[in-house]
Design an enzyme around this catalytic site. Sequence first.
Site, PDB file in Angstrom:
ATOM      1  CG  HIS A 566       0.233  10.399  -2.572  1.00 46.71           C
ATOM      2  ND1 HIS A 566       0.735  11.531  -3.242  1.00 46.71           N
ATOM      3  CD2 HIS A 566      -1.122  10.183  -2.974  1.00 46.71           C
ATOM      4  CE1 HIS A 566      -0.315  12.117  -3.873  1.00 46.71           C
ATOM      5  NE2 HIS A 566      -1.476  11.288  -3.561  1.00 46.71           N
TER       6      HIS A 566
HETATM    7  C1  LIG Z   1      -8.105  10.570  -0.528  1.00 45.41           C
HETATM    8  C2  LIG Z   1      -6.979  10.062  -1.677  1.00 45.41           C
HETATM    9  C3  LIG Z   1      -6.978  10.786  -2.865  1.00 45.41           C
HETATM   10  C4  LIG Z   1      -5.971  10.205  -3.780  1.00 45.41           C
HETATM   11  N1  LIG Z   1      -5.753  10.972  -4.817  1.00 45.41           N
HETATM   12  C5  LIG Z   1      -4.943  10.410  -5.894  1.00 45.41           C
HETATM   13  C6  LIG Z   1      -4.786  11.191  -7.046  1.00 45.41           C
HETATM   14  O1  LIG Z   1      -5.552  12.024  -7.472  1.00 45.41           O
HETATM   15  N2  LIG Z   1      -3.730  10.530  -8.176  1.00 45.41           N
HETATM   16  C7  LIG Z   1      -2.793   9.553  -7.554  1.00 45.41           C
HETATM   17  O2  LIG Z   1      -2.018   9.457  -8.433  1.00 45.41           O
HETATM   18  N3  LIG Z   1      -3.193   9.160  -6.354  1.00 45.41           N
HETATM   19  C8  LIG Z   1      -4.029   9.391  -5.500  1.00 45.41           C
HETATM   20  N4  LIG Z   1      -3.929   8.719  -4.455  1.00 45.41           N
HETATM   21  C9  LIG Z   1      -3.213   7.546  -4.130  1.00 45.41           C
HETATM   22  C10 LIG Z   1      -3.711   6.428  -4.861  1.00 45.41           C
HETATM   23  O3  LIG Z   1      -4.902   6.251  -4.928  1.00 45.41           O
HETATM   24  C11 LIG Z   1      -2.979   5.140  -4.439  1.00 45.41           C
HETATM   25  O4  LIG Z   1      -1.423   5.639  -4.507  1.00 45.41           O
HETATM   26  C12 LIG Z   1      -3.092   4.033  -5.064  1.00 45.41           C
HETATM   27  O5  LIG Z   1      -4.322   3.528  -5.295  1.00 45.41           O
HETATM   28  C13 LIG Z   1      -2.322   2.839  -4.462  1.00 45.41           C
HETATM   29  O6  LIG Z   1      -2.573   1.533  -5.251  1.00 45.41           O
HETATM   30  P1  LIG Z   1      -2.218   0.341  -4.716  1.00 45.41           P
HETATM   31  O7  LIG Z   1      -2.422  -0.766  -5.584  1.00 45.41           O
HETATM   32  O8  LIG Z   1      -0.990   0.382  -4.026  1.00 45.41           O
HETATM   33  O9  LIG Z   1      -3.476  -0.066  -3.147  1.00 45.41           O
HETATM   34  P2  LIG Z   1      -4.775   0.565  -3.221  1.00 45.41           P
HETATM   35  O10 LIG Z   1      -5.385   1.084  -4.383  1.00 45.41           O
HETATM   36  O11 LIG Z   1      -4.986   0.905  -1.963  1.00 45.41           O
HETATM   37  O12 LIG Z   1      -5.434  -0.944  -3.155  1.00 45.41           O
HETATM   38  C14 LIG Z   1      -5.277  -2.097  -2.257  1.00 45.41           C
HETATM   39  C15 LIG Z   1      -6.614  -2.759  -2.029  1.00 45.41           C
HETATM   40  O13 LIG Z   1      -5.893  -4.048  -1.223  1.00 45.41           O
HETATM   41  C16 LIG Z   1      -7.013  -4.434  -0.321  1.00 45.41           C
HETATM   42  N5  LIG Z   1      -6.405  -5.222   0.708  1.00 45.41           N
HETATM   43  C17 LIG Z   1      -5.422  -4.855   1.710  1.00 45.41           C
HETATM   44  N6  LIG Z   1      -5.054  -5.792   2.265  1.00 45.41           N
HETATM   45  C18 LIG Z   1      -5.841  -6.801   1.869  1.00 45.41           C
HETATM   46  C19 LIG Z   1      -5.693  -8.603   2.281  1.00 45.41           C
HETATM   47  N7  LIG Z   1      -4.947  -8.979   3.243  1.00 45.41           N
HETATM   48  N8  LIG Z   1      -6.752  -9.058   1.824  1.00 45.41           N
HETATM   49  C20 LIG Z   1      -7.549  -8.587   0.647  1.00 45.41           C
HETATM   50  N9  LIG Z   1      -7.691  -7.446   0.480  1.00 45.41           N
HETATM   51  C21 LIG Z   1      -6.678  -6.629   0.926  1.00 45.41           C
HETATM   52  C22 LIG Z   1      -7.278  -3.264   0.277  1.00 45.41           C
HETATM   53  O14 LIG Z   1      -8.717  -3.114   0.814  1.00 45.41           O
HETATM   54  C23 LIG Z   1      -7.492  -2.230  -1.064  1.00 45.41           C
HETATM   55  O15 LIG Z   1      -8.922  -2.209  -1.676  1.00 45.41           O
HETATM   56  C24 LIG Z   1      -5.105   9.280  -3.303  1.00 45.41           C
HETATM   57  C25 LIG Z   1      -5.295   8.601  -2.202  1.00 45.41           C
HETATM   58  C26 LIG Z   1      -6.318   8.864  -1.341  1.00 45.41           C
HETATM   59  C27 LIG Z   1      -6.203   8.199  -0.176  1.00 45.41           C
END
Ligand SMILES: Cc1cc2nc3c(=O)[nH]c(=O)nc-3n(C[C@H](O)[C@H](O)[C@H](O)COP(=O)(O)OP(=O)(O)OC[C@H]3O[C@@H](n4cnc5c(N)ncnc54)[C@H](O)[C@@H]3O)c2cc1C
Length: 644
Positions: A566
Site C-alpha cells: 500500500h
Molecule cells: C498485491 C496487492 C494487493 C492489494 N490488495 C488490496 C486490497 O485488497 N484492498 C485495497 O484497498 N488495496 C489493495 N492494494 C492496494 C491498492 O490496489 C492500491 O492502493 C490502489 O490501486 C492505488 O491506486 P492508485 O490509483 O494510486 O494507483 P494504481 O492503481 O497503482 O494505478 C496507477 C497506474 O498508473 C500507471 N502509470 C504510472 N505512471 C505512469 C505514467 N507516467 N504514464 C502512464 N501510466 C502510468 C501504472 O502503470 C498503473 O497502472 C493491493 C496492492 C497490491 C500490490
Amino acid sequence: MRAVAEAVVPGFNGLPAAEAEVPVAEPLARFLSRLPTRTVSLVRWALRIFEWVTFPWRFSRLSVESRSAYLEKMERSGLSAYRDLVLLAKLLTMVGYGRDPRVTAKVGSEARCGVREGTPPPEVGPLGDLTPRGDGEQCDVAVVGSGAGGAVAAAVLAEAGLDVLVLESGPYLNHADYPTDPLIGLPMMYRDGGMTVASGRPAIPVPVGRTVGGTTVINSGTCFHAPEEVLREWRDSDGVGWATEIDPDYAAAEEMLAVTPVDPERMGRNGQLCMEGAAALGASGGPISRNAGDCVQCSSCPLGCRLDAKRASHVSYLPRAVAAGARVRAGVQALRVLSEGGRVTGLACRAGLPTDAAEELARDGRPARGRPWEVRARAVVSAGGAFGTPELLMRSGISHPALGRNLHIHPAAWIGARYPEEVRGWEGIMQSYYVDQWQPQGILLEATFTPLSFGAQWLPGIGEAFSDRVANFDQIGSIGVHLHDRSSGRVRSAADGSLRLSYRLSADEARTLQFGIARAAEIHFAAGATEVYPNVGACTVIERGKLAEFEAMDLTAGDLRLEAFHPMSSARMGADPATTVTDPSGAARGAEGLYVADASLFPSSVGVNPMMTVIACASRVASGLAASLAETGRASASPTRALA
Ligand SMILES: Cc1cc2nc3c(=O)[nH]c(=O)nc-3n(C[C@H](O)[C@H](O)[C@H](O)COP(=O)(O)OP(=O)(O)OC[C@H]3O[C@@H](n4cnc5c(N)ncnc54)[C@H](O)[C@@H]3O)c2cc1C
Ligand code: SF4
C-alpha cells in the site's frame, strides 16, 4: 541460481527436487530477461554474492547438503543483509518451482475461481480502441494512470461533459488472457515484474500493478473505509476540510463495485480459522467486505480475476468513463507535464509500448522502443500511483520539498502456521477476515492466503525442513499483520530515469510489529495451530507455549522480514504550502492545471487497505476540477483529433 534452487528445495517428502526434476534457473532466466535492466543487475549481483559467500570455497561447488546448511545458517544469522539474500533466493526459487504442475499436483493446490451458483456473467462495457493515434491527441483533461484513482477521476470528469483522455503505460489484459504462469504474468502486469523493492533495514518488496486498471487488477479486492480518527486528523491537522465528508463517495463506490462482506460459510478454512481463533480470544473483527460480490473461491487475485468477479477499474469505472465519451490509450507513458507561463498545456509522452498481452509477449524482454507522442490538454490529472506520480512530477521539474517524501507503505508481515487439519487455503477467498482489536495500537490483521508461488518463500527453513513445509502447504494457514505506519520512506528518480525507493522502519514501530506478530500467533494457536512462523531471523518457528519467549525478545527493524502493498502519501495534500505538494483540492503547487488523484495524495498513512479511500479522494478531486473548469468556461466540446 541453479546451485541456490537445488539447495532450497532438494527434493524431500515426495516433493520433486529443484533442477534435477523441476527446472527453475532456466525459466527464471527467461523471466528475468523480461524485467528492466536495473532489476536484473540487482538480482545478478545478489546471486554473485552467494557464489562467494562461502569463500574460500565457491558456493556452487559445495555439495547440495552443505549448500542447504549454509543457507539455513544465513537465514538464522544476526545479519539482516544475509536474511534479505536468503529471502530473495527463496522467492526466486519458489516463483519458478511453485508453478510447476508436478509440484502443485504433490501439494494438491489449484487456482480455481468460483462464483456463487446462478450468478450471471458480469456485464462489462467496452473500452473502445486503446491504440494511441498519430503523433498525439488533444483533450480537455488528460488523466495519467488508469488504476483506482485514474479510472474514477476519468469517469467523473467525462460524466461532467469534459473530453477526457486516459493514458496507461501498461498493456490491456482481461479475463480471457490473464496468464496463469506467474513467470509470464508478473512481467506483464506488474511494474519491474513485481520486484520493486524499498531499500532499508529490512529491504521491503512493494509490488504495484502496471496494466489497464492499475493495481486494482491484481489486488485482493478488500474494501475498507478509512478510520474516522484518520479522516479527522486529515481535516484538523492537515486542513483537508472535506476529509470527514466522504461517506457519500464511499457509498457511491460501494454500489458501483458491488461491495459485499465475505460470507463466512464460503470464506474457506483459512478465514474461518482466523475467525475462530479471534473469537476464542474475544478479539473484535469481522468478514472482510470485497468488491467481488459473488466470488466464493480461489486465490488467484494477484494475476487477475478470470471471472471478472472482482470489479477492478478496467471492468468498472473505465467502461463507465468510456460510455461517457472518455478515450483510453494503453502503452502510453507520460514522461513530462508541459506548461507555458506556469499553466499546464499537456504532456510529452512515449507511445507505442505494448498495448495488449500478445504484444507484450512478442516483445519478449526486448526494450520497447516507443515513439514521441504529445497530448494537448487544458488540465492534467496525475494518477500514476504513489510511485508514478512523484516520478512524473519530478521529471516535470516540480521541486517541492515534500515531493517523494513521507512515503508510507503499511509494512506487513506474513505470519503462517501449521495446523493439524487440512486448510487448503486456495479453496477459500484469498482475503477474508479481519481482526481490528489492536487497531488503536496500529495493527490490523487480515486472514490472507497467497498462492504457492507467491506465499511459500515465507515458510521457514531450507532444504528438507523447508520442503517438508511446502509439501504440507495444504495444512498452512496465514494471517497478514499490517502496520499503520508513522515511519516513512522516499521515492526518488535516478539520473537514468529509474525509480529509487527507500524506507526506514523506526525502532518503536518494529516493536509494534513484533506485538502484532505475537497477536497473529496467538490467534493461530487459539485456532489449533501446532507451530507459527513469525518471519524473524533469530526465531523462525514459535512452538506452542513459547509465545511469551518470542514477546520477550528485543527485536529491531532489521530482524523482521516484511513486504508491503500500500504505497501512499508521496505527494501529500494539505493546507500548508510548505509541507504539502498539493492543496486540499488536489491541485499541485507551482503548476496551474495540474492535479493529483491517487494514493500519493493521502496526507498520512491511512491504516487500512487504501483502494476505497483512493477512489473517494480521487472522485472529490475530479468533481472539484470539473466544477472549476466549468466555472472558468474552460470545458470544451472539442472533437477527438490527432495532432498533426
Ligand atoms: C498485491 C496487492 C494487493 C492489494 N490488495 C488490496 C486490497 O485488497 N484492498 C485495497 O484497498 N488495496 C489493495 N492494494 C492496494 C491498492 O490496489 C492500491 O492502493 C490502489 O490501486 C492505488 O491506486 P492508485 O490509483 O494510486 O494507483 P494504481 O492503481 O497503482 O494505478 C496507477 C497506474 O498508473 C500507471 N502509470 C504510472 N505512471 C505512469 C505514467 N507516467 N504514464 C502512464 N501510466 C502510468 C501504472 O502503470 C498503473 O497502472 C493491493 C496492492 C497490491 C500490490
Ligand atoms: S476475486 Fe479473486 S478470489 Fe475471487 S474469483 Fe476472482 S480471482 Fe478468485
